[in-house]
Write a protein that holds these residues in place. Structure first.
Motif, mmCIF file in Angstrom:
data_model
loop_
_atom_site.group_PDB
_atom_site.id
_atom_site.type_symbol
_atom_site.label_atom_id
_atom_site.label_comp_id
_atom_site.label_asym_id
_atom_site.label_seq_id
_atom_site.Cartn_x
_atom_site.Cartn_y
_atom_site.Cartn_z
ATOM 1 N N TYR A 140 0.711 -8.824 -7.199
ATOM 2 C CA TYR A 140 -0.151 -9.067 -6.042
ATOM 3 C C TYR A 140 0.694 -9.343 -4.802
ATOM 4 N N VAL A 142 1.275 -11.086 -1.465
ATOM 5 C CA VAL A 142 0.686 -12.309 -0.929
ATOM 6 C C VAL A 142 1.311 -12.662 0.411
ATOM 7 N N ASP A 157 -9.627 -11.136 4.674
ATOM 8 C CA ASP A 157 -8.617 -11.926 3.981
ATOM 9 C C ASP A 157 -9.252 -13.108 3.267
ATOM 10 N N CYS A 194 -7.863 -16.868 1.055
ATOM 11 C CA CYS A 194 -6.738 -17.723 0.684
ATOM 12 C C CYS A 194 -7.008 -18.374 -0.674
ATOM 13 N N LEU A 195 -5.997 -18.341 -1.520
ATOM 14 C CA LEU A 195 -6.029 -19.088 -2.773
ATOM 15 C C LEU A 195 -5.289 -20.397 -2.545
ATOM 16 N N LEU A 241 -5.272 -14.677 -9.096
ATOM 17 C CA LEU A 241 -5.248 -13.597 -8.107
ATOM 18 C C LEU A 241 -5.849 -12.315 -8.665
ATOM 19 N N VAL A 288 -9.402 -11.368 -7.660
ATOM 20 C CA VAL A 288 -9.702 -10.809 -6.342
ATOM 21 C C VAL A 288 -9.764 -9.284 -6.403
ATOM 22 N N PRO A 322 -8.646 -4.198 -4.399
ATOM 23 C CA PRO A 322 -8.915 -5.596 -4.063
ATOM 24 C C PRO A 322 -10.261 -5.750 -3.353
ATOM 25 N N THR A 329 -6.335 -8.738 2.255
ATOM 26 C CA THR A 329 -5.170 -9.607 2.381
ATOM 27 C C THR A 329 -5.358 -10.844 1.526
ATOM 28 N N LEU A 330 -4.365 -11.129 0.685
ATOM 29 C CA LEU A 330 -4.386 -12.301 -0.178
ATOM 30 C C LEU A 330 -3.387 -13.319 0.361
ATOM 31 N N CYS A 331 -3.867 -14.504 0.637
ATOM 32 C CA CYS A 331 -3.011 -15.590 1.117
ATOM 33 C C CYS A 331 -2.829 -16.596 -0.015
#
Length: 256
Positions: free
Chosen positions: A131, A133, A209, A211-212, A227, A230, A237, A241-243
């Motif tokens: 993933y 990030v 986006d 956020c985790l 993750l 998601v 996805p 965008t994965l934060c």
């Protein structure tokens, strides 16, 4: 002679109730509908993500130490952090978790990667996927929350499950006082997490986006598994965008 004056009828103001945002959808409460999640073995679901990045520099976690090939470093030591910074500068880095490293133990490494790496990927411990990030420390996460944008979706990851939180409140789950997606017999329910995130995407269509935000005592391997929730399918996805939010490393004060 009295001249008549026409009066324009004013439209009454809409009641304040109509200005409230739409209520969030909710995941089915236990007992209100048949449990379609299947046996306990199915709570993890299939492992979804992106293919492993080609030509990435592999950084393997081992507690507060990390390995790059045959070399081992301890990022908490300033001299090792400098060497790591030079090695990862401008590179695509794949972080490979072991079973026992906690997020707080990896905070020094993640700070180095946020400052120096070109892109950072986190590998899934159970399958050949990873993933990409965006790393944010606690200050960076607060700044993100203060941005004016709809949704501000985040997954709060705790020992009792996932709480799916938005700018207008929490996604309701089976227990109004508990997490949106509770654990099942101590295991993360990734299948239901995917369903909940799909509901949020339908409600906040323009949000790109998410956020985790894990508890800092969570294992990095568990963070990587989360993750996977998601993604709705391989390479697809739910959010672009994965934060990943990590604890700000403790910096000793300069006594001199």
């Amino acid at each position: 002679m009295v001249a008549g004056v026409g009066c324009r009828e004013e439209k009454p103001a809409e009641p304040l109730k109509s200005l409230k945002p739409e209520p969030l959808p909710s995941l089915p409460a236990s007992g209100s509908a048949p449990d379609t999640r299947g046996p306990l073995e199915d709570v993890a679901g299939p492992v979804y993500g992106e293919p492993l990045p080609a030509d990435a520099l592999r950084v393997e976690l081992a507690g507060e130490r990390v390995r790059l090939g045959a070399e081992a470093f301890s990022p908490v030591r300033p001299e090792d952090a400098v060497t790591l910074t030079q090695r990862v500068k401008g590179r695509t880095v794949l972080v490979v978790p072991d079973a026992d490293t906690f997020l707080v133990q990896a905070s020094e490494l993640l700070a180095v990667l946020r400052e120096s790496a070109a892109t950072v990927w986190l590998a899934h411990p159970d399958g050949p996927v990873a993933y990409p990030v965006v790393l944010r420390d606690e200050a960076g996460f607060r700044a993100w929350l203060e941005e004016v944008a709809p949704g501000k979706l985040r997954i709060i990851m705790r020992g009792d499950g996932f709480e799916l939180t938005t700018s207008v409140g929490k996604l309701p789950g089976p227990d109004a006082n508990g997490p949106s997606v509770p654990v099942r017999e101590g295991r993360q329910d990734i299948v239901t997490l995917r369903k909940g995130l799909g509901l949020l995407k339908g409600r906040f269509k323009t949000s790109e986006d998410i956020c985790l935000v894990p508890s800092f005592g969570m294992e990095v391997a568990q963070v990587a598994r989360a993750l996977g929730g998601v993604f709705s399918a391989p390479g697809e996805p739910i959010f672009d965008t994965l934060c990943l939010v990590y604890p700000t490393p403790h910096r000793p004060t300069d006594a001199g």
